[in-house]
Motif scaffolding. Structure first.
Motif, PDB file in Angstrom:
ATOM      1  N   GLU A  90     -16.776 -10.677  31.505  1.00 51.65           N
ATOM      2  CA  GLU A  90     -18.075 -11.341  31.357  1.00 51.65           C
ATOM      3  C   GLU A  90     -18.692 -11.690  32.708  1.00 51.65           C
ATOM      4  N   ALA A  91     -17.864 -12.014  33.667  1.00 50.04           N
ATOM      5  CA  ALA A  91     -18.383 -12.413  34.979  1.00 50.04           C
ATOM      6  C   ALA A  91     -18.927 -11.220  35.765  1.00 50.04           C
ATOM      7  N   ALA A  92     -18.542 -10.013  35.369  1.00 46.46           N
ATOM      8  CA  ALA A  92     -18.949  -8.822  36.135  1.00 46.46           C
ATOM      9  C   ALA A  92     -19.964  -7.961  35.393  1.00 46.46           C
ATOM     10  N   LEU A  93     -20.542  -8.470  34.328  1.00 50.42           N
ATOM     11  CA  LEU A  93     -21.508  -7.682  33.576  1.00 50.42           C
ATOM     12  C   LEU A  93     -22.766  -7.430  34.397  1.00 50.42           C
ATOM     13  N   PRO A  94     -23.375  -6.237  34.273  1.00 52.98           N
ATOM     14  CA  PRO A  94     -24.575  -5.917  35.053  1.00 52.98           C
ATOM     15  C   PRO A  94     -25.862  -6.491  34.487  1.00 52.98           C
ATOM     16  N   CYS A  95     -25.777  -7.287  33.415  1.00 54.00           N
ATOM     17  CA  CYS A  95     -26.967  -7.888  32.825  1.00 54.00           C
ATOM     18  C   CYS A  95     -26.550  -9.152  32.072  1.00 54.00           C
ATOM     19  N   PRO A  96     -27.503 -10.017  31.717  1.00 54.98           N
ATOM     20  CA  PRO A  96     -27.164 -11.227  30.974  1.00 54.98           C
ATOM     21  C   PRO A  96     -26.532 -10.910  29.625  1.00 54.98           C
TER      22      PRO A  96
END
Length: 290
Positions: A90-96
């Motif tokens: 979750e901390a490395a997702l490319p979008c919200p």
């Protein structure tokens, strides 16, 4: 005791009697049996998404889109279970990210969408041109294939057999959508989907690039495999019902048929494409080996 002349009727007897009466009613054009109260509720359509965006759904589709550096992403909606299945940090997702319940996705995408607990809002991919073919030696060209499920399956087969692009007309062909992307199962992110204005002109340009353009037609004079020639091949397939248009038939280098010895003489366009792609790859592999 039970009187043999007047046996006691069991619930099972009553059930079969009811079925017999219903059968007689149908045969006479009478009333049909009452609807099952457990019948599936009617499907609900999707809600309109944000303008100028596409809504992608399904685990493979969303995973491929998240990994595509050319895709501009806006927001990911996912259930906790889907997020775990995607194995995303979750901390490395490319979008919200917004965690949601499955019923939220049902209401947004419609009850017929097999979303698997995940939806991604993104910009459509940039338009691709024939100049994006690069050094491709094998491509698919579609002549007004309109069903997004079929086109999605064609994209998937094209990627599986190493084709360099799927070329289609901008009219009478599906635009990028959640249905198309889901049917492609991630392939839309992996291969150029080139939409052109005039197919005859495009086939001429493709031929000038060194491709042998082969139209698949059930009435083709020759079988497909002996028709292959040259270093680059463009397989041209027609619409689900009408097949290749007359202008397309006149423009391709050769018309060829898939030889089918069985009782059914034609295939769904996506199945025919998979067979033709396999045959083309076999020809190219044998030619290189020789």
């Amino acid at each position: 005791m039970t009187d043999d002349k007047n046996p006691t009727h069991t619930p099972k007897d009553a059930h079969y009697a009811k079925l017999r009466r219903a059968h007689r009613d149908r045969a006479r054009g009478g009333p049909a049996p009452a609807a099952d109260s457990r019948k599936k509720p009617p499907s609900r359509p999707a809600k309109p998404g944000p303008a100028d965006r596409v809504r992608l759904y399904g685990l493979h589709t969303v995973e491929a889109a998240l990994a595509n550096p050319e895709r501009r992403l806006h927001k990911l909606f996912a259930t906790r279970n889907a997020l775990n299945r995607l194995e995303l940090d979750e901390a490395a997702l490319p979008c919200p990210l917004e965690l949601v319940e499955p019923r939220f996705l049902d209401s947004e995408l419609g009850t017929d969408a097999v979303h698997q607990g995940v939806m991604l809002e993104a910009d459509p991919l940039r338009a691709r041109r024939l100049s994006d073919l690069g050094q491709s030696d094998l491509i698919l060209v579609l002549d007004q294939v309109t069903d997004p499920h079929n086109v999605g399956a064609l994209l998937r087969s094209a990627v599986a057999f190493g084709a360099g692009a799927v070329v289609t007309t901008s009219r009478h062909s599906p635009q990028e959508s959640g249905v198309l992307a889901k049917s492609a199962s991630g392939a839309l992110e992996l291969i150029p989907y080139v939409q052109i204005t005039n197919l005859a002109d495009a086939l001429g340009e493709i031929a000038e690039l060194g491709f042998q353009t082969i139209g698949l037609d059930s009435e083709g004079e020759g079988e497909l495999e002996p028709s292959f020639a040259g270093e680059r091949i463009a397989l041209v397939l027609g619409s689900e019902g009408k097949g290749l248009r007359q202008k397309t038939r006149e423009t391709v280098s050769v018309l060829a048929r898939l030889e089918m010895p069985g009782a059914i003489r034609s295939l769904n366009v996506s199945n025919a494409a998979a067979v033709a792609l396999y045959a083309a790859r076999r020809f190219m592999g044998a030619k290189r080996a020789g």
